[in-house]
Write a protein that holds these residues in place. Structure first.
Motif: not given
Length: 95
Positions: A69-88
């Motif tokens: 199973t893949s990680m959910s987009p919210s888990d992947v982006l949890a530590n992103a310094p900047r995000k826009e919607g579901e993208f870095f």
């Protein structure tokens, strides 16, 4: 082994490099030093050492290709310094 000025110029011509008088002196000394180091290495007795292309006994490490199973987009982006919607969000690479 000390290289002559003409030998340095010949090597530079083979490499299609333009050299100033300062370069000839500088790189002539470095090339001579490299050749002297090879002369030292020639003195090492390697008669009982088998030739090898790889000093370490490496082999490919493979693992089974298993579906997971893949990680959910919210888990992947949890530590992103900047995000826009579901993208870095990153700085522009090309302008």
């Amino acid at each position: 082994m000390k290289l002559s000025r003409e030998e340095v110029l010949h090597i530079a011509a083979l490499a299609k490099l333009g050299m100033t008088e300062e370069d000839i002196t500088h790189f002539g000394g470095q090339l001579s030093n490299i050749l002297e180091n090879f002369e030292v290495l020639k003195q090492v007795d390697t008669a009982n050492i088998p030739p090898t292309a790889q000093p370490n006994a490496l082999c490919n490490v493979m693992k089974a290709d298993e579906v997971a199973t893949s990680m959910s987009p919210s888990d992947v982006l949890a530590n992103a310094p900047r995000k826009e919607g579901e993208f870095f969000r990153i700085r522009p690479v090309l302008e």
